[in-house]
Design a protein around this motif. Sequence first.
Motif, PDB file in Angstrom:
ATOM      1  N   GLY A  18      43.533  37.462  48.462  1.00  0.00           N
ATOM      2  CA  GLY A  18      43.138  36.287  47.727  1.00  0.00           C
ATOM      3  C   GLY A  18      41.934  35.745  46.973  1.00  0.00           C
ATOM      4  N   SER A  19      40.373  36.347  46.776  1.00  0.00           N
ATOM      5  CA  SER A  19      40.014  36.964  46.651  1.00  0.00           C
ATOM      6  C   SER A  19      39.948  37.244  44.945  1.00  0.00           C
ATOM      7  CB  SER A  19      38.182  37.147  46.958  1.00  0.00           C
ATOM      8  OG  SER A  19      37.717  37.159  45.432  1.00  0.00           O
ATOM      9  N   ALA A  20      40.478  38.846  45.222  1.00  0.00           N
ATOM     10  CA  ALA A  20      40.819  39.161  44.315  1.00  0.00           C
ATOM     11  C   ALA A  20      42.424  38.708  43.383  1.00  0.00           C
ATOM     12  CB  ALA A  20      41.132  40.406  44.973  1.00  0.00           C
ATOM     13  N   VAL A  21      43.040  38.466  43.747  1.00  0.00           N
ATOM     14  CA  VAL A  21      44.501  38.062  43.025  1.00  0.00           C
ATOM     15  C   VAL A  21      44.045  37.202  42.665  1.00  0.00           C
ATOM     16  CG1 VAL A  21      46.658  38.020  42.843  1.00  0.00           C
ATOM     17  CG2 VAL A  21      45.772  39.913  44.559  1.00  0.00           C
ATOM     18  N   GLY A  22      44.461  36.990  41.192  1.00  0.00           N
ATOM     19  CA  GLY A  22      44.186  35.282  40.663  1.00  0.00           C
ATOM     20  C   GLY A  22      44.076  35.288  39.147  1.00  0.00           C
ATOM     21  N   LEU A  23      43.664  35.284  38.297  1.00  0.00           N
ATOM     22  CA  LEU A  23      43.826  34.782  37.049  1.00  0.00           C
ATOM     23  C   LEU A  23      43.834  36.722  36.964  1.00  0.00           C
ATOM     24  CD1 LEU A  23      41.952  31.383  36.355  1.00  0.00           C
ATOM     25  CD2 LEU A  23      43.768  32.538  36.307  1.00  0.00           C
ATOM     26  N   GLY A  24      42.400  37.256  36.975  1.00  0.00           N
ATOM     27  CA  GLY A  24      42.140  38.522  36.709  1.00  0.00           C
ATOM     28  C   GLY A  24      43.273  39.479  36.539  1.00  0.00           C
ATOM     29  N   ALA A  25      44.643  38.879  37.292  1.00  0.00           N
ATOM     30  CA  ALA A  25      45.463  39.570  37.026  1.00  0.00           C
ATOM     31  C   ALA A  25      46.666  39.335  36.437  1.00  0.00           C
ATOM     32  CB  ALA A  25      46.137  40.299  38.731  1.00  0.00           C
ATOM     33  N   TYR A 100      33.281  30.112  33.330  1.00  0.00           N
ATOM     34  CA  TYR A 100      34.647  29.775  32.605  1.00  0.00           C
ATOM     35  C   TYR A 100      36.111  30.399  32.583  1.00  0.00           C
ATOM     36  CZ  TYR A 100      35.070  34.841  32.893  1.00  0.00           C
ATOM     37  OH  TYR A 100      34.739  36.160  33.171  1.00  0.00           O
ATOM     38  N   TYR A 101      36.378  30.350  34.369  1.00  0.00           N
ATOM     39  CA  TYR A 101      37.408  30.614  34.835  1.00  0.00           C
ATOM     40  C   TYR A 101      37.352  28.914  35.177  1.00  0.00           C
ATOM     41  CZ  TYR A 101      39.585  32.930  38.567  1.00  0.00           C
ATOM     42  OH  TYR A 101      40.596  33.827  39.408  1.00  0.00           O
ATOM     43  N   SER A 102      36.716  28.083  35.499  1.00  0.00           N
ATOM     44  CA  SER A 102      37.690  26.946  35.316  1.00  0.00           C
ATOM     45  C   SER A 102      37.892  26.507  33.909  1.00  0.00           C
ATOM     46  CB  SER A 102      36.506  25.910  35.979  1.00  0.00           C
ATOM     47  OG  SER A 102      35.482  26.225  36.649  1.00  0.00           O
ATOM     48  N   PHE A 221      35.938  45.437  38.080  1.00  0.00           N
ATOM     49  CA  PHE A 221      35.333  44.319  38.394  1.00  0.00           C
ATOM     50  C   PHE A 221      36.259  43.262  38.736  1.00  0.00           C
ATOM     51  CE2 PHE A 221      31.674  47.347  39.553  1.00  0.00           C
ATOM     52  CZ  PHE A 221      31.287  48.178  39.414  1.00  0.00           C
ATOM     53  N   PHE A 222      36.399  42.891  38.072  1.00  0.00           N
ATOM     54  CA  PHE A 222      36.549  41.494  38.147  1.00  0.00           C
ATOM     55  C   PHE A 222      37.760  41.303  38.514  1.00  0.00           C
ATOM     56  CE2 PHE A 222      39.074  37.694  36.211  1.00  0.00           C
ATOM     57  CZ  PHE A 222      37.671  37.109  35.835  1.00  0.00           C
ATOM     58  N   SER A 223      38.604  41.665  38.821  1.00  0.00           N
ATOM     59  CA  SER A 223      40.105  41.718  39.507  1.00  0.00           C
ATOM     60  C   SER A 223      40.172  42.288  40.412  1.00  0.00           C
ATOM     61  CB  SER A 223      41.255  43.237  38.826  1.00  0.00           C
ATOM     62  OG  SER A 223      40.831  44.134  38.624  1.00  0.00           O
ATOM     63  N   LEU A 224      38.570  43.288  40.969  1.00  0.00           N
ATOM     64  CA  LEU A 224      38.211  43.280  42.113  1.00  0.00           C
ATOM     65  C   LEU A 224      36.967  42.473  43.055  1.00  0.00           C
ATOM     66  CD1 LEU A 224      38.751  47.068  42.498  1.00  0.00           C
ATOM     67  CD2 LEU A 224      40.444  45.551  43.695  1.00  0.00           C
ATOM     68  N   SER A 225      36.975  41.386  42.137  1.00  0.00           N
ATOM     69  CA  SER A 225      35.649  40.769  42.534  1.00  0.00           C
ATOM     70  C   SER A 225      34.569  41.545  43.195  1.00  0.00           C
ATOM     71  CB  SER A 225      36.133  39.435  44.045  1.00  0.00           C
ATOM     72  OG  SER A 225      37.495  39.222  43.650  1.00  0.00           O
ATOM     73  N   LEU A 226      34.248  42.165  42.646  1.00  0.00           N
ATOM     74  CA  LEU A 226      33.622  43.623  42.729  1.00  0.00           C
ATOM     75  C   LEU A 226      32.132  42.960  42.345  1.00  0.00           C
ATOM     76  CD1 LEU A 226      34.475  46.840  43.012  1.00  0.00           C
ATOM     77  CD2 LEU A 226      33.751  46.017  45.441  1.00  0.00           C
ATOM     78  N   GLY A 227      30.532  43.780  42.430  1.00  0.00           N
ATOM     79  CA  GLY A 227      29.949  43.646  42.427  1.00  0.00           C
ATOM     80  C   GLY A 227      28.879  42.418  41.691  1.00  0.00           C
ATOM     81  N   MET A 228      28.972  41.099  42.390  1.00  0.00           N
ATOM     82  CA  MET A 228      28.557  40.079  42.591  1.00  0.00           C
ATOM     83  C   MET A 228      28.807  39.784  44.120  1.00  0.00           C
ATOM     84  SD  MET A 228      32.083  38.843  40.253  1.00  0.00           S
ATOM     85  CE  MET A 228      32.587  40.068  41.058  1.00  0.00           C
ATOM     86  N   GLY A 229      28.109  40.722  44.901  1.00  0.00           N
ATOM     87  CA  GLY A 229      28.162  40.152  46.179  1.00  0.00           C
ATOM     88  C   GLY A 229      29.177  39.435  47.105  1.00  0.00           C
ATOM     89  N   ILE A 230      30.696  38.983  46.596  1.00  0.00           N
ATOM     90  CA  ILE A 230      31.390  37.992  47.588  1.00  0.00           C
ATOM     91  C   ILE A 230      31.817  38.893  48.710  1.00  0.00           C
ATOM     92  CG2 ILE A 230      33.482  37.229  46.547  1.00  0.00           C
ATOM     93  CD1 ILE A 230      33.030  36.775  44.176  1.00  0.00           C
ATOM     94  N   ILE A 231      31.784  40.137  48.322  1.00  0.00           N
ATOM     95  CA  ILE A 231      33.071  41.226  49.358  1.00  0.00           C
ATOM     96  C   ILE A 231      31.561  41.296  50.655  1.00  0.00           C
ATOM     97  CG2 ILE A 231      34.168  43.464  50.172  1.00  0.00           C
ATOM     98  CD1 ILE A 231      35.740  41.317  47.750  1.00  0.00           C
ATOM     99  N   SER A 319      36.338  31.523  46.373  1.00  0.00           N
ATOM    100  CA  SER A 319      35.588  32.877  46.560  1.00  0.00           C
ATOM    101  C   SER A 319      34.132  33.080  45.912  1.00  0.00           C
ATOM    102  CB  SER A 319      35.703  34.206  47.108  1.00  0.00           C
ATOM    103  OG  SER A 319      36.515  34.235  45.566  1.00  0.00           O
ATOM    104  N   ILE A 320      34.528  31.959  45.203  1.00  0.00           N
ATOM    105  CA  ILE A 320      33.446  32.089  44.134  1.00  0.00           C
ATOM    106  C   ILE A 320      31.960  31.114  43.510  1.00  0.00           C
ATOM    107  CG2 ILE A 320      32.731  32.630  41.409  1.00  0.00           C
ATOM    108  CD1 ILE A 320      35.842  33.047  40.890  1.00  0.00           C
ATOM    109  N   VAL A 321      32.552  30.309  43.929  1.00  0.00           N
ATOM    110  CA  VAL A 321      31.984  28.459  44.585  1.00  0.00           C
ATOM    111  C   VAL A 321      30.897  28.641  45.778  1.00  0.00           C
ATOM    112  CG1 VAL A 321      31.912  26.412  44.939  1.00  0.00           C
ATOM    113  CG2 VAL A 321      33.043  26.838  42.944  1.00  0.00           C
TER     114      VAL A 321
HETATM  115  N1  PHE Z   1      39.283  38.356  41.544  1.00  0.00           N
HETATM  116  C1  PHE Z   1      39.426  37.508  40.668  1.00  0.00           C
HETATM  117  C2  PHE Z   1      40.916  37.148  39.710  1.00  0.00           C
HETATM  118  O1  PHE Z   1      40.828  38.077  39.461  1.00  0.00           O
HETATM  119  C3  PHE Z   1      38.239  36.365  40.062  1.00  0.00           C
HETATM  120  C4  PHE Z   1      37.221  37.304  40.491  1.00  0.00           C
HETATM  121  C5  PHE Z   1      35.967  37.583  39.818  1.00  0.00           C
HETATM  122  C6  PHE Z   1      36.835  36.473  41.282  1.00  0.00           C
HETATM  123  C7  PHE Z   1      34.879  37.234  40.565  1.00  0.00           C
HETATM  124  C8  PHE Z   1      35.305  36.685  42.341  1.00  0.00           C
HETATM  125  C9  PHE Z   1      34.654  36.559  41.116  1.00  0.00           C
HETATM  126  O2  PHE Z   1      41.202  36.151  39.354  1.00  0.00           O
END
Ligand code: PHE
Length: 439
Positions: A18-25, A100-102, A221-231, A319-321
């Motif tokens: 759910g965190s990964a699949v979003g606006l990135g994809a 900027y996601y907002s 990185f963005f689309s897997l929500s990586l590199g930001m400690g979320i996972i 997952s970001i907030v």
């Molecule tokens: N992976 C999310 C997306 O593709 C965006 C995201 C970025 C989520 C960074 C968490 C951290 O939409």
Amino acid sequence: MSRANWGSRLGFILAASGSAVGLGAIWKFPYVAGKNGGGVFLLAYLACVFTVGIALLLAEMVIGRAANRSATTAFRDLKGGLWPWAGRLSVLCIFIVMAYYSVVGGWVIAYIGKSITGEALGQDTKALGAAFTHFIADPASSLFYTALFLGVTVAVVLGGVQKGIERMSKVLMPALFLLMLVLIARSLTLPGALEGVRYFLTPDFSKLTSAMVVDALGLAFFSLSLGMGIIISYGSYVEKETNLAGATLWISILATLASVLAGFMVLPAVFAFGVDPAAGPGLTFITMPAIFAQMPFGQAWAIAFFLLLLFAALTSSVSIVEPIVSYFIDEFGWKRQSAAYITTVAVFIASIPAALSFGPMAKSKLFGRTAFDLMDYATSNIMMPAGGILVAVFAGWIIWPRIHSELLSNGGGHWIPAFRGICAIVAPIMIGVIWVHNL
Ligand code: PHE
């Protein structure tokens, strides 16, 4: 402190995907691929995901589970020294991402409204493009919808309905994938669509540039929500018995599948309607309404699409907030509510320049980029890969014995040396070389 756990392995996979699949994809992948030559970008993206991406996904999960704490605290508990700064850097990074996601989440909410009134649909992509440009340029509505998206996200975070959201995602995520399949069928059967398929699938190696590879790495990185400690924080809630390697594979496959499907949905239509594939961030918002206009009950499809996209965006934005809020709670002992309100106000202030980047502040540039572009570039292409190097070195060298025993107690596998090789050597070198080359 006792910590809650995911109800099941499925619950964890759902939350992480759910965190990964979003606006990135669905928003970002098609336009970045369109801008970067199609097929060759797809290849570079897949190469990044299935080497560095997948290894770092596993590394973050294992770090989280070993420490049983979220990022900053995990780095401190496992090693200390300067390492907690890696966690703080990641909080700063997701703070900027959220700003900027907002803005883009706000566009999705607005397009739900425009689908209900029918205003969003149209045959003429020039007019649709002009309407989109006009809409995002308007400062008042941009700020309003940005605030609305942020508000909904925080309401979910504070409302304690995250479990409910996860349960809903069991139904709504597959619904999004199914809907994409229907839309792909429509997109592929448009006259002239095959040109787009060719563009998306045939790598044109003359378009292979270092800037393109940096974009592919950043999007991985963005689309897997990586590199930001979320996972890392998600991993901290996983039970010891859960097989992390299997979960990693699932999450990366789901995230890339969503991106590739979005490519098949948008790019053929781009060519069928004669839109410029390099049109930029508006690509999904310009081509999808034209596809809906070509379908029976187009308006209903449009509403369903933007609603499901909003849901996917919310499971990501939550997952970001959440980690920003828990950072203030864990590190400074703030109350949950005050932490959430202060985070919201701060993110909103940071999002103002991003929201105005297509209108009043379109000409205010730093390093040749608008605020929106700069926030996107600095996070995806610099901060996330930097966070990735830190995680890779941390897992592959600094606390390797700990990581190793964690993996062995989980059943082990022949892939462990390869995993360590990627973390310890391949990832730092690959990210470093890509960067240096791009400078
Ligand atoms: N992976 C999310 C997306 O593709 C965006 C995201 C970025 C989520 C960074 C968490 C951290 O939409």
